[in-house]
Design a protein around this motif. Structure first.
Motif, short mmCIF file in Angstrom:
data_model
loop_
_atom_site.label_atom_id
_atom_site.label_comp_id
_atom_site.label_asym_id
_atom_site.label_seq_id
_atom_site.Cartn_x
_atom_site.Cartn_y
_atom_site.Cartn_z
N TYR A 1 2.20 -4.42 2.64
CA TYR A 1 1.99 -3.38 3.66
C TYR A 1 3.25 -2.53 3.81
CZ TYR A 1 1.05 -1.38 8.32
OH TYR A 1 0.87 -0.53 9.39
N GLY B 1 -3.12 -1.79 10.14
CA GLY B 1 -3.80 -2.72 9.25
C GLY B 1 -4.84 -2.01 8.42
N TRP B 2 -5.88 -2.73 8.08
CA TRP B 2 -6.91 -2.25 7.16
C TRP B 2 -8.24 -2.08 7.87
CZ3 TRP B 2 -5.56 -1.09 2.18
CH2 TRP B 2 -4.31 -1.54 1.77
N SER C 1 3.71 -7.63 6.20
CA SER C 1 3.75 -8.26 4.88
C SER C 1 4.49 -7.35 3.90
CB SER C 1 2.33 -8.53 4.36
OG SER C 1 1.69 -7.29 4.04
N ASN D 1 -6.74 -7.70 5.75
CA ASN D 1 -5.94 -7.87 6.97
C ASN D 1 -5.22 -9.22 7.01
OD1 ASN D 1 -5.97 -5.48 8.72
ND2 ASN D 1 -8.18 -5.70 8.49
N ALA D 2 -5.72 -10.19 6.28
CA ALA D 2 -5.03 -11.49 6.19
C ALA D 2 -3.96 -11.48 5.10
CB ALA D 2 -6.04 -12.60 5.93
N ALA E 1 -1.34 -7.85 5.65
CA ALA E 1 -1.23 -7.49 7.07
C ALA E 1 0.05 -6.71 7.35
CB ALA E 1 -1.24 -8.76 7.92
#
Length: 157
Positions: A42, A122-123, A39, A32-33, A36
């Protein structure tokens, strides 16, 4: 342009980054960092999913109001992960367990408000031995999931 081959290359790059890491809260936070929503990684995976649906090689099956399909079987090029994508809208899928864990990429569609198991875009990482009834609420989402060695066990719970 071969979108499926490009999609495979993107996923091979991602799985190379996570190969050998425990499927746990630390991996959830790292994904997620690092990858994200918004990004490049993603957005490329989301674009690949949308291209696959438009071209008919992604989510080609339907059952119980859910479109789904295994895109790639577990293989060395994907570091032992299989890749599946589901297209769900305000629905709960079949209960299952993850013998070796599961990594989910949540891609809300429409207005972007959809959640997967209560999580936004997100994840989401489920550890080995976990189980759930995958649920999309508040709209429509694609969920890409990576399964170590392709392992999943559907249950009656």
């Amino acid at each position: 342009m071969d979108h499926k081959q490009d999609f495979h290359r993107q996923l091979a790059g991602l799985t190379a980054e996570i190969a050998g890491r425990p499927l746990d809260a630390a991996l959830d936070g790292w994904l997620n960092a690092t990858h994200a929503p918004g990004s490049a990684g993603y957005e490329a995976l989301k674009a690949g999913c949308l291209a696959g649906i438009a071209e008919g090689w992604l989510c080609e099956r339907e059952g119980g109001g859910i479109r789904y399909g295994r895109v790639f079987k577990a293989e060395d090029a994907l570091h032992g992960f299989s890749v599946d994508v589901v297209d769900m809208q305000d629905i709960a899928g079949p209960h299952h367990t993850h013998p070796q864990g599961e990594i989910d990429l949540i891609l809300p569609l429409d207005d972007g408000a959809a959640t997967f198991d209560g999580r936004p875009a997100g994840w989401c990482v489920y550890p080995p031995g976990s189980a759930h009834r995958p649920t999309v609420a508040q709209g429509r989402a694609l969920v890409l999931y990576l399964l170590p060695e392709g392992q999943i066990q559907f249950t009656k719970a």
